[in-house]
Scaffold this active site. Structure first.
Site, short mmCIF file in Angstrom:
data_model
loop_
_atom_site.label_atom_id
_atom_site.label_comp_id
_atom_site.label_asym_id
_atom_site.label_seq_id
_atom_site.Cartn_x
_atom_site.Cartn_y
_atom_site.Cartn_z
N ASP A 101 0.88 -1.17 0.00
CA ASP A 101 0.00 0.00 0.00
C ASP A 101 0.92 1.22 0.00
OD1 ASP A 101 -1.60 2.15 0.57
OD2 ASP A 101 -2.84 1.09 2.04
N TYR B 254 -8.84 14.56 -7.08
CA TYR B 254 -7.87 13.91 -7.98
C TYR B 254 -6.96 14.97 -8.62
CZ TYR B 254 -6.31 11.02 -11.95
OH TYR B 254 -5.56 10.33 -12.88
N LYS C 148 -2.89 15.39 -8.35
CA LYS C 148 -2.02 15.28 -9.51
C LYS C 148 -1.20 16.55 -9.71
CE LYS C 148 -2.85 11.07 -10.85
NZ LYS C 148 -1.82 10.03 -10.60
N1 LIG Z 1 -6.50 5.90 -17.24
C1 LIG Z 1 -6.40 7.20 -17.46
O1 LIG Z 1 -7.17 7.75 -18.24
C2 LIG Z 1 -5.34 8.01 -16.73
C3 LIG Z 1 -5.16 9.35 -17.13
C4 LIG Z 1 -4.22 10.12 -16.47
C5 LIG Z 1 -3.46 9.58 -15.44
N2 LIG Z 1 -3.64 8.29 -15.07
C6 LIG Z 1 -2.82 7.78 -13.95
O2 LIG Z 1 -2.11 6.62 -14.34
C7 LIG Z 1 -1.88 5.80 -13.18
C8 LIG Z 1 -2.33 4.38 -13.48
O3 LIG Z 1 -3.75 4.38 -13.65
P1 LIG Z 1 -4.53 3.33 -14.57
O4 LIG Z 1 -5.30 4.11 -15.56
O5 LIG Z 1 -3.61 2.28 -15.03
O6 LIG Z 1 -5.60 2.81 -13.50
P2 LIG Z 1 -5.89 1.37 -12.88
O7 LIG Z 1 -7.02 1.59 -11.97
O8 LIG Z 1 -5.97 0.35 -13.96
O9 LIG Z 1 -4.54 1.07 -12.03
C9 LIG Z 1 -4.24 1.69 -10.82
C10 LIG Z 1 -3.60 0.67 -9.92
O10 LIG Z 1 -3.21 1.32 -8.69
C11 LIG Z 1 -3.50 0.42 -7.63
N3 LIG Z 1 -3.62 1.12 -6.35
C12 LIG Z 1 -4.63 1.92 -5.93
N4 LIG Z 1 -4.41 2.34 -4.67
C13 LIG Z 1 -3.23 1.79 -4.29
C14 LIG Z 1 -2.46 1.86 -3.11
N5 LIG Z 1 -2.87 2.56 -2.03
N6 LIG Z 1 -1.27 1.19 -3.06
C15 LIG Z 1 -0.87 0.47 -4.14
N7 LIG Z 1 -1.55 0.36 -5.28
C16 LIG Z 1 -2.73 1.02 -5.35
C17 LIG Z 1 -4.79 -0.27 -8.05
O11 LIG Z 1 -5.01 -1.47 -7.32
C18 LIG Z 1 -4.57 -0.48 -9.53
O12 LIG Z 1 -3.98 -1.73 -9.82
C19 LIG Z 1 -2.65 6.46 -12.04
O13 LIG Z 1 -1.76 7.21 -11.23
C20 LIG Z 1 -3.63 7.36 -12.76
O14 LIG Z 1 -4.06 8.43 -11.95
C21 LIG Z 1 -4.57 7.48 -15.70
#
Ligand SMILES: NC(=O)c1ccc[n+]([C@@H]2O[C@H](COP(=O)([O-])OP(=O)(O)OC[C@H]3O[C@@H](n4cnc5c(N)ncnc54)[C@H](O)[C@@H]3O)[C@@H](O)[C@H]2O)c1
Length: 251
Positions: A61, A153, A157
């Protein structure tokens, strides 16, 4: 031909799904030893098994400092050091300035800001011992935009963006040979984006009701950028914000 990360040790947080999973796969393919971490143990362990001997999964975590210490120990004792850290774990917390609670705000900041702070803090010590490294922090174009219904969020960020620059300048001033950059994706096809779609159907995110005006990318396209920042090909790139959004944030 050697891989672009041959022999390097990488930690990828939030590696059980989406961008983190694509990054772990790509880094292993390019010759790195990848320590995958997440709170989703079953999915993380299954992916590590699928990748093979270059990957190892550890429950983590990112908001818990004790977990970071344990992960750093695995990296140094089992894998021999730390060259790359990808602070990728994230949670989508929506709400406006009026509807968000303090608990919402704290949850977003605990995972994404404190998690990234703890990662950088603990990684620096190990990377200095090894003579250098590369830290990549996942921010978002939410850091550049004013998204009314994503206040917790977006604020988190934005903090990741400035934290990254502060780490980069510190490392440059001390000649640590450690770089720190942020990646700012637009809409990416992952579980998080599915959550945005559901929230927009429930009218929680009216900004997204018409869908994405710029389309969306696959997690592999973000992983390619992370790979570049992790590799020595980007050795003069430090403190940068790499936007991947098909011009969404500049319209
Ligand atoms: N998908 C999008 O459109 C998008 C856009 C901009 C930024 N992001 C960023 O990219 C990153 C990855 O997101 P994603 O789209 O792959 O989402 P996702 O939900 O597929 O993956 C996020 C992962 O983080 C894990 N997680 C959450 N809380 C946690 C914690 N406390 N400790 C450890 N792990 C934890 C989740 O279990 C999950 O596996 C994130 O930081 C997200 O904010 C995503």
């Amino acid at each position: 031909m050697p891989g672009r990360l041959e022999g390097k040790v990488a930690i990828v947080t939030g590696a059980a799904s989406g961008i983190g999973a694509a990054t772990a796969r790509l880094m292993a393919r390019e010759g790195a030893w990848v320590l995958m971490t997440d709170v989703q143990d079953a999915a993380g362990e299954a992916l590590a098994r699928e990748i093979g001997k270059a990957a190892k999964f550890v429950h983590h975590d990112v908001a818990e400092e004790a977990d970071w210490k344990a992960v750093m120990q695995v990296a140094t004792q089992d894998l021999g050091g730390l060259d790359i850290l990808v602070n990728n774990a994230g949670v989508l917390v929506y709400g406006t300035i009026e509807s968000s609670t303090v608990a919402d705000f704290r949850r977003a900041h605990a995972v994404m800001v404190e998690g990234t702070f703890l990662g950088c803090h603990h990684a620096l010590r190990e990377m200095r011992k090894g003579g250098g490294g590369s830290i990549i922090n996942l921010s978002s174009i939410a850091a550049q935009l004013g998204q009314a219904h994503l206040l917790p969020y977006s604020a988190a960020k934005g903090a990741v963006r400035s934290l990254t620059k502060s780490v980069a300048v510190h490392c440059q001033m001390h000649k640590y040979n450690i770089r720190c950059n942020s990646v700012h994706p637009g809409p990416i096809h992952t579980a998080m984006f599915e959550d945005v779609k559901i929230a927009s159907q429930k009218h929680l995110l009216p900004e997204f009701q018409k869908g994405s005006p710029v389309g969306r990318a696959n997690p592999e396209e973000v992983a390619n950028m992370i790979l570049y920042l992790a590799s020595d090909e980007s050795k003069f790139v430090n403190g940068a914000e790499m936007v991947i959004d098909n011009a969404m944030s500049v319209q």
